[in-house]
Design a protein around this motif. Structure first.
Motif, PDB file in Angstrom:
ATOM      1  N   CYS A   1      56.873  28.750  55.611  1.00  0.00           N
ATOM      2  CA  CYS A   1      55.804  28.842  56.616  1.00  0.00           C
ATOM      3  C   CYS A   1      54.463  29.198  55.974  1.00  0.00           C
ATOM      4  O   CYS A   1      53.481  29.446  56.676  1.00  0.00           O
ATOM      5  CB  CYS A   1      56.157  29.888  57.672  1.00  0.00           C
ATOM      6  SG  CYS A   1      57.442  29.347  58.800  1.00  0.00           S
TER       7      CYS A   1
ATOM      8  N   MET B   1      57.328  34.854  63.460  1.00  0.00           N
ATOM      9  CA  MET B   1      58.624  34.369  62.947  1.00  0.00           C
ATOM     10  C   MET B   1      59.695  34.820  63.927  1.00  0.00           C
ATOM     11  O   MET B   1      59.778  36.013  64.253  1.00  0.00           O
ATOM     12  CB  MET B   1      58.929  34.955  61.568  1.00  0.00           C
ATOM     13  CG  MET B   1      58.194  34.303  60.428  1.00  0.00           C
ATOM     14  SD  MET B   1      58.463  32.533  60.225  1.00  0.00           S
ATOM     15  CE  MET B   1      60.130  32.443  59.635  1.00  0.00           C
TER      16      MET B   1
ATOM     17  N   LEU C   1      64.475  25.231  60.274  1.00  0.00           N
ATOM     18  CA  LEU C   1      63.192  25.895  60.493  1.00  0.00           C
ATOM     19  C   LEU C   1      62.232  24.910  61.151  1.00  0.00           C
ATOM     20  O   LEU C   1      62.003  23.808  60.644  1.00  0.00           O
ATOM     21  CB  LEU C   1      62.609  26.368  59.158  1.00  0.00           C
ATOM     22  CG  LEU C   1      61.187  26.951  59.224  1.00  0.00           C
ATOM     23  CD1 LEU C   1      61.168  28.251  60.036  1.00  0.00           C
ATOM     24  CD2 LEU C   1      60.632  27.184  57.817  1.00  0.00           C
TER      25      LEU C   1
ATOM     26  N   GLY D   1      56.950  30.104  63.239  1.00  0.00           N
ATOM     27  CA  GLY D   1      58.143  29.624  62.548  1.00  0.00           C
ATOM     28  C   GLY D   1      59.349  30.018  63.385  1.00  0.00           C
ATOM     29  O   GLY D   1      59.511  31.201  63.712  1.00  0.00           O
TER      30      GLY D   1
ATOM     31  N   ARG E   1      58.271  24.601  62.435  1.00  0.00           N
ATOM     32  CA  ARG E   1      56.989  25.254  62.152  1.00  0.00           C
ATOM     33  C   ARG E   1      55.867  24.609  62.945  1.00  0.00           C
ATOM     34  O   ARG E   1      55.909  23.418  63.244  1.00  0.00           O
ATOM     35  CB  ARG E   1      56.637  25.120  60.656  1.00  0.00           C
ATOM     36  CG  ARG E   1      57.629  25.747  59.706  1.00  0.00           C
ATOM     37  CD  ARG E   1      57.275  25.402  58.255  1.00  0.00           C
ATOM     38  NE  ARG E   1      57.271  23.951  58.029  1.00  0.00           N
ATOM     39  CZ  ARG E   1      56.246  23.266  57.545  1.00  0.00           C
ATOM     40  NH1 ARG E   1      55.121  23.876  57.209  1.00  0.00           N
ATOM     41  NH2 ARG E   1      56.330  21.949  57.363  1.00  0.00           N
TER      42      ARG E   1
END
Length: 369
Positions: free
Chosen positions: A182, A295, A363, A331, A365
């Motif tokens: 990220c 996050m 993940l 993220g 983003r």
């Protein structure tokens, strides 16, 4: 092997090899080559020690200690007995051997393991198995026997700080590499609205403060013949933590999780820069100061809760983040792309699937919202 450069392999979860290679290169290890399952570098024993202590994303560090050809078990037995085990292993520390065979005339891994164990125990005198055993790995491929020793011992995500965990905790090693993917480098705040036991804020705080991930734990290499306690202490003393004016925030609706996160942060010596509070996602408001990185590792239907119920949770998470966290990047880690898309967030193309506790997580983003 002292003074001679050899191959060092840093293992990671498949899908994260490129991210680990970036981290390893940034720490000054060269050349850092991403290969399936990890990253290869070259160096000496001090590089092995430093990799264990400083690399955040590796699961373990294997030192390549030698290789020889063997076409059959009798030849394996003979050459294993001639190998200089005493240059790496100690006679008073137990060993455990694990062999794998691929495309080789020696195809019975159990028989190969037996021969190597016998060679070590009979020529060096080290006992087999038991607590604290050093893992010796033999990979027999195309009739080449490559020998490695596991220099880490306990997996490297066990840093000695996160003793308390909730359901399905994310490993610190994965969290570190997801933060890196990220674009996080320790110079912006990090917030986790579903923090569980606090992995993301604690990891981000350690990076900002320059705290080595392995600073408080023991490693298997301390039981090898190559270990120099004085040089190791000198290496550990070199790292001086940095100051930071940043704050790392974690929220969770579970009061028990918030308590655990605070305890874990205290053990990691990051209490001064982390803050945890009990609140639902709906109560999230934008913190004062410059924007940073959100996050979050929300529940996945595959493990916790029912998938249908989670669509509402992900939908409200996206709504709150769009409303409150303008200018922040996001993220999000999940095993379910449908749930990620249910947030309505403007995600970039997702990362590769990564193995995590029997699931494949990805993940997702965003650029600044």
């Amino acid at each position: 092997m002292s003074g001679v450069a050899f191959g060092i392999f840093l293992a990671t979860a498949p899908g994260l090899e490129a991210a680990l290679a970036e981290e390893v290169a940034a720490l000054g290890f060269h050349p850092a080559r991403a290969v399936p399952g990890g990253v290869e570098i070259e160096g000496g024993w001090r590089d092995v020690w430093r990799a264990n202590r400083e690399v955040r994303g590796a699961n373990r560090v294997l030192a390549r200690i030698g290789a020889f050809r063997a076409m059959h078990l009798a030849q394996l037995d003979k050459r294993a007995r001639k190998f200089d085990w005493a240059s790496v292993l100690r006679a008073d520390v137990p060993v455990k051997v694990e062999a794998t065979c691929r495309r080789s005339k020696i195809y019975h891994a159990g028989a190969a393991t037996q021969r190597i164990v016998r060679a070590i125990t009979e020529t060096l005198g080290a006992p087999e198995g038991g607590d604290g055993a050093i893992r010796v790995m033999a990979r027999i491929e195309d009739d080449l026997v490559s020998l490695s020793v596991d220099s880490s011992g306990e997996p490297l995500h066990r840093r000695g700080h996160k003793l308390a965990t909730g359901k399905a905790p994310l490993r610190e090693t994965l969290a570190a590499l997801f933060l890196r993917q990220c674009g996080y480098d320790g110079r912006e705040p990090v917030l986790d609205p579903m923090c569980g036991s606090g992995t993301f804020p604690i990891e981000a705080a350690e990076i900002a403060l320059g705290l080595a991930p392995g600073r408080d734990r023991r490693f298997a290499f301390e039981d090898l013949a190559t270990f120099d306690a004085e040089a190791w202490q000198a290496m550990r003393a070199q790292t001086v933590p940095r100051a930071t004016g940043l704050r790392f925030l974690g929220f969770d609706r579970d009061a028990g999780a918030v308590r655990m996160a605070g305890e874990n942060a205290a053990r990691a010596d990051v209490s001064a820069v982390t803050q945890f509070a009990c609140q639902p996602v709906s109560a999230l408001t934008r913190p004062e100061g410059a924007p940073g990185l959100v996050m979050v590792n929300p529940p996945y239907g595959a493990r916790i809760g029912e998938r249908k119920l989670l669509f509402g949770l992900y939908g409200s998470l996206g709504e709150v983040l769009r409303r409150e966290m303008r200018g922040w990047r996001v993220g999000l880690v999940t095993s379910d792309g449908g749930l990620a898309r249910a947030t309505g967030l403007p995600f970039l193309p997702p990362g590769p699937p990564v193995a995590h506790g029997g699931l494949k997580v990805t993940l997702w983003r965003t650029d600044p919202l």
